[in-house]
Design an enzyme around this catalytic site. Sequence first.
Site, PDB file in Angstrom:
ATOM      1  N   HIS A  30      42.880  36.559  34.404  1.00  0.00           N
ATOM      2  CA  HIS A  30      42.981  35.793  35.657  1.00  0.00           C
ATOM      3  C   HIS A  30      44.323  35.098  35.850  1.00  0.00           C
ATOM      4  CE1 HIS A  30      39.183  37.128  36.850  1.00  0.00           C
ATOM      5  NE2 HIS A  30      38.607  36.688  35.741  1.00  0.00           N
TER       6      HIS A  30
ATOM      7  N   HIS B 192      41.847  43.214  30.285  1.00  0.00           N
ATOM      8  CA  HIS B 192      41.097  44.350  30.815  1.00  0.00           C
ATOM      9  C   HIS B 192      41.999  45.081  31.808  1.00  0.00           C
ATOM     10  CE1 HIS B 192      37.102  45.774  32.902  1.00  0.00           C
ATOM     11  NE2 HIS B 192      37.918  46.769  32.606  1.00  0.00           N
TER      12      HIS B 192
ATOM     13  N   ARG C 123      43.534  45.619  39.470  1.00  0.00           N
ATOM     14  CA  ARG C 123      43.501  44.441  40.341  1.00  0.00           C
ATOM     15  C   ARG C 123      44.149  43.216  39.710  1.00  0.00           C
ATOM     16  NH1 ARG C 123      37.065  43.020  40.229  1.00  0.00           N
ATOM     17  NH2 ARG C 123      36.876  45.226  40.780  1.00  0.00           N
TER      18      ARG C 123
ATOM     19  N   GLU D 289      40.251  45.784  26.809  1.00  0.00           N
ATOM     20  CA  GLU D 289      38.995  46.211  27.431  1.00  0.00           C
ATOM     21  C   GLU D 289      39.316  47.371  28.352  1.00  0.00           C
ATOM     22  OE1 GLU D 289      37.381  42.907  29.521  1.00  0.00           O
ATOM     23  OE2 GLU D 289      37.119  41.731  27.704  1.00  0.00           O
TER      24      GLU D 289
ATOM     25  N   GLU E 253      30.142  44.173  21.280  1.00  0.00           N
ATOM     26  CA  GLU E 253      30.302  42.875  21.938  1.00  0.00           C
ATOM     27  C   GLU E 253      29.082  42.691  22.824  1.00  0.00           C
ATOM     28  OE1 GLU E 253      34.097  41.859  23.657  1.00  0.00           O
ATOM     29  OE2 GLU E 253      33.161  40.512  25.111  1.00  0.00           O
TER      30      GLU E 253
ATOM     31  N   HIS F 296      31.444  36.930  27.929  1.00  0.00           N
ATOM     32  CA  HIS F 296      31.203  36.994  29.366  1.00  0.00           C
ATOM     33  C   HIS F 296      30.438  35.767  29.854  1.00  0.00           C
ATOM     34  CE1 HIS F 296      30.876  38.461  33.414  1.00  0.00           C
ATOM     35  NE2 HIS F 296      31.698  39.429  33.077  1.00  0.00           N
TER      36      HIS F 296
HETATM   37  N1  PXP Z   1      34.191  40.345  27.335  1.00  0.00           N
HETATM   38  C1  PXP Z   1      34.181  41.387  28.184  1.00  0.00           C
HETATM   39  C2  PXP Z   1      33.836  42.732  27.641  1.00  0.00           C
HETATM   40  C3  PXP Z   1      34.522  41.236  29.538  1.00  0.00           C
HETATM   41  O1  PXP Z   1      34.502  42.295  30.375  1.00  0.00           O
HETATM   42  C4  PXP Z   1      34.915  39.957  30.003  1.00  0.00           C
HETATM   43  C5  PXP Z   1      35.342  39.783  31.425  1.00  0.00           C
HETATM   44  O2  PXP Z   1      36.504  40.503  31.645  1.00  0.00           O
HETATM   45  C6  PXP Z   1      34.920  38.901  29.079  1.00  0.00           C
HETATM   46  C7  PXP Z   1      34.532  39.114  27.760  1.00  0.00           C
HETATM   47  C8  PXP Z   1      35.323  37.518  29.482  1.00  0.00           C
HETATM   48  O3  PXP Z   1      34.408  37.011  30.412  1.00  0.00           O
HETATM   49  P1  PXP Z   1      34.712  35.647  31.126  1.00  0.00           P
HETATM   50  O4  PXP Z   1      35.992  35.817  31.893  1.00  0.00           O
HETATM   51  O5  PXP Z   1      33.518  35.432  32.002  1.00  0.00           O
HETATM   52  O6  PXP Z   1      34.848  34.598  30.057  1.00  0.00           O
END
Ligand code: PXP
Length: 238
Positions: free
Chosen positions: A10, A43, A49, A70, A151, A191
């Site tokens: 982000h 990712h 994006r 990712e 994960e 996540h």
């Molecule tokens: N793990 C995976 C596999 C994810 O796809 C994401 C989101 O990109 C995250 C962890 C991190 O999630 P969050 O941004 O909600 O902490």
Amino acid sequence: MPRLGVNIDHIATVRQARKGDFPDPLQAAGTVKKAGADGITVHLREDRRHIQEKDVRAIRRKVRLPLNLEMAATSAMVAFARKVRPQEACLVPERREELTTEGGLDAASRVPDLKKKILALKKAEILVSIFVDPSIRQVRAAALAGADCVELHTGRYADSKGKAAQRREFAKLAAAGKEARRLGLILNAGHGLGYGNVRRVARIPGMNGLNIGFSIVSRALFTGLERAVRDMKALVKI
Ligand code: PXP
């Protein structure tokens, strides 16, 4: 003590709002390292994006922390990962219209295909993880496909409202975690985890690492990134 991998997608989301040079994910990765994180997660989405290929290459080259990439389980992404050689790759499902990764990869429905992709990644000395829902069936499929690691998707746990629902979702994580350890898989989770719900997940027996992004980057708007990472690291410590 579980490791903290900080997802910096982000930072790139903000940059892409103007398609300029800042804020720079590479700079963010340096700050995250200084704050004591154990790894960087990005990712590289098919629609690009947020994170771009050049970001992955620069972070891999310049930041002395393990990089967890990712990625969708596609041949194009496997080829890219084999060139960049992150320390770890996490296979995730991807749909263009989703806001974020909304569920785990359905590993059980595509074990033979995953097997080939995982082998190709392992040949490049990349540790392979699969992002799965906290289900015994999916954890077993990940092991069958030859993954080193699972994960567990903590989104439902994180989004659950009320103690009973949270307890139910947590029980699924704990059971899937136990099965992963029984099968000899490295156990990670992530996540939707934030400052209010992370401790319980960090304490799941055998938890190796948590990947956390959105809550840290959001908090960083008010505290700065270094402080936001330090605060999360303190909660992840058991
Ligand atoms: N793990 C995976 C596999 C994810 O796809 C994401 C989101 O990109 C995250 C962890 C991190 O999630 P969050 O941004 O909600 O902490």
